[in-house]
Design an enzyme around this catalytic site. Structure first.
Site, PDB file in Angstrom:
ATOM      1  N   ASP A   8       0.890  -1.250  -0.130  1.00  0.00           N
ATOM      2  CA  ASP A   8      -0.033  -0.044  -0.036  1.00  0.00           C
ATOM      3  C   ASP A   8       0.863   1.301   0.009  1.00  0.00           C
ATOM      4  O   ASP A   8       0.400   2.332  -0.057  1.00  0.00           O
ATOM      5  CB  ASP A   8      -0.894   0.092   1.186  1.00  0.00           C
ATOM      6  N   HIS A  47       8.396  -0.586  12.316  1.00  0.00           N
ATOM      7  CA  HIS A  47       7.370  -1.145  11.816  1.00  0.00           C
ATOM      8  C   HIS A  47       7.786  -2.569  11.475  1.00  0.00           C
ATOM      9  O   HIS A  47       8.754  -3.027  11.955  1.00  0.00           O
ATOM     10  CB  HIS A  47       7.100  -0.643  10.291  1.00  0.00           C
ATOM     11  N   HIS A  51      -3.563   7.446   7.041  1.00  0.00           N
ATOM     12  CA  HIS A  51      -3.233   6.070   7.149  1.00  0.00           C
ATOM     13  C   HIS A  51      -4.270   5.626   7.868  1.00  0.00           C
ATOM     14  O   HIS A  51      -4.116   4.720   8.674  1.00  0.00           O
ATOM     15  CB  HIS A  51      -1.770   5.821   7.602  1.00  0.00           C
TER      16      HIS A  51
END
Length: 301
Positions: free
Chosen positions: A64, A140, A268
């Protein structure tokens, strides 16, 4: 400095929402930040000139955030692009892009440069005479960077009337704007502060997506004018942040407050929520100056 949000939703594209991509226009430069699916369609919808994009910054290799890249690279060729294109992103961005070009026999007719990133420390990845771009190491599920875009100071503004009163010739004007004092023919030294005005304060923009709540970024983004920070979840789903390594709106606001940011833009958003206004409501309990990203929205920073 203008920011155009091309997409700001998490995970998958939908009929009315797009994954992450945005264009930052700063000092007559146009930077593309992330490139989710549908980016080139959104560029057209927002009437942004493809040819002005010479630098693309990819935060990480989740779909994404970069699945729209190969399409854009290929379209540039179809449009007979001549300008060099620079792509900044995690190690692997070169391999995955060139493999697709190889297997489709679609090599570019322009120079394509990759700047692969591996450092877990903040580093300068782009610099010219107007702008400097620094990485913001994020935490992340895969190697991820945000990016800090900072204007370099302009020349001082010449006070033409004062310069004329002193009889200073125009050939010295650039020297004055560069910050130099001037010595007159009679030996008097005129300080630069008397001949010029202060230029506008340089502006800065920080892009942070995707990441867990991470106070380690605070020294890098301290006093930033505008902070874009992911806010995938609300506090009611905070338990999902540890597993997915994302942030809540409240946590993003806490980062903005601690960084003394001028403005916070949330983005987001998880598509589980039908109304994104609740993200602003939650963040505003911590940090006052909050705005919501949305596809097609333009911020004049």
């Amino acid at each position: 400095m203008n920011l155009t949000i091309l997409g700001c939703y998490a995970a998958t594209p939908r009929s009315m929402t797009n994954p992450t991509a945005q264009v930052l226009e700063i000092k007559n430069r146009m930077f593309l930040i992330d490139c989710g699916e549908g980016t080139q369609v959104q560029l057209r919808k927002n009437k942004l000139r493809f040819s002005k994009i010479n630098h693309i910054f990819i935060s990480h290799l989740h779909g994404d955030h970069f699945y729209g890249l190969i399409g854009l690279v290929s379209t540039f060729s179809l449009l007979n692009r001549n300008n060099d294109l620079h792509i900044y992103g995690p190690k692997g961005i070169k391999e995955v892009t060139l493999l697709q070009l190889k297997l489709s026999n679609s090599y570019t007719g322009y120079n394509l440069y990759f700047h692969e990133l591996e450092s877990k420390e903040s580093e300068v990845v782009f610099e010219d005479d107007k702008v400097i771009v620094t990485t913001i190491p994020l935490v992340h599920r895969v190697y991820t960077n945000g990016y800090l875009f900072t204007e370099k100071p302009d020349d001082r503004k010449l006070n033409v009337d004062v310069a004329k009163d002193y009889g200073i010739e125009t050939c010295y004007y650039q020297k004055i704007k560069s910050g130099n004092d001037i010595t007159l023919d009679d030996g008097r030294v005129i300080p630069n502060a008397e001949l010029t005005f202060d230029p506008p304060e340089p502006k800065s923009y920080a892009f942070c997506s995707d990441t867990v709540y991470n106070e380690a970024i605070l020294p890098i983004i301290k006093d930033v004018d505008v902070l874009y920070h992911e806010s995938t979840f609300l506090e009611s789903e905070a338990h999902l942040c540890e597993r997915t390594m994302h942030t809540t709106a409240k946590q993003a606001a806490t980062i903005a407050k601690q960084a003394n940011a001028g403005k916070l833009i949330l983005g987001h958003f998880s598509t589980r929520y039908g109304n994104i206004e609740i993200f602003k409501e939650e963040a505003s309990t911590i940090f006052e100056n909050v705005e919501l990203a949305d596809d097609g929205k333009v911020f004049e920073l």
